[in-house]
Design a protein around this motif. Structure first.
Motif: not given
Length: 69
Positions: A1-27
């Motif tokens: 996989m292209n290293p740039t694409l891999k990095g973007v996907a990695y960061v995107s997954v972490w943003v989704m995890l952060w948003g989901t976990a913090s939203s559940v805790a906030d709720f």
């Protein structure tokens, strides 16, 4: 996989995890009346989860972003 694409996907997954976990805790905290919406408590919740996600992402990056052999 292209290293740039891999990095973007990695960061995107972490943003989704952060948003989901913090939203559940906030709720949960909102439902239990720990704080009201729009207060500093809500900001602290999202910031704390953001910091935790960033630390974990940096620590685990080597496992997922190492160059392919």
């Amino acid at each position: 996989m292209n290293p740039t694409l891999k990095g973007v996907a990695y960061v995107s997954v972490w943003v989704m995890l952060w948003g989901t976990a913090s939203s559940v805790a906030d709720f949960v905290l909102l439902q239990r009346g720990v704080y009201e919406g729009g207060t500093i408590g809500q900001g602290i919740t999202f910031a704390a989860y953001g910091i935790a996600a960033a630390v974990l992402a940096v620590r685990l990056a080597g496992r997922f972003l190492k160059p392919e052999a």
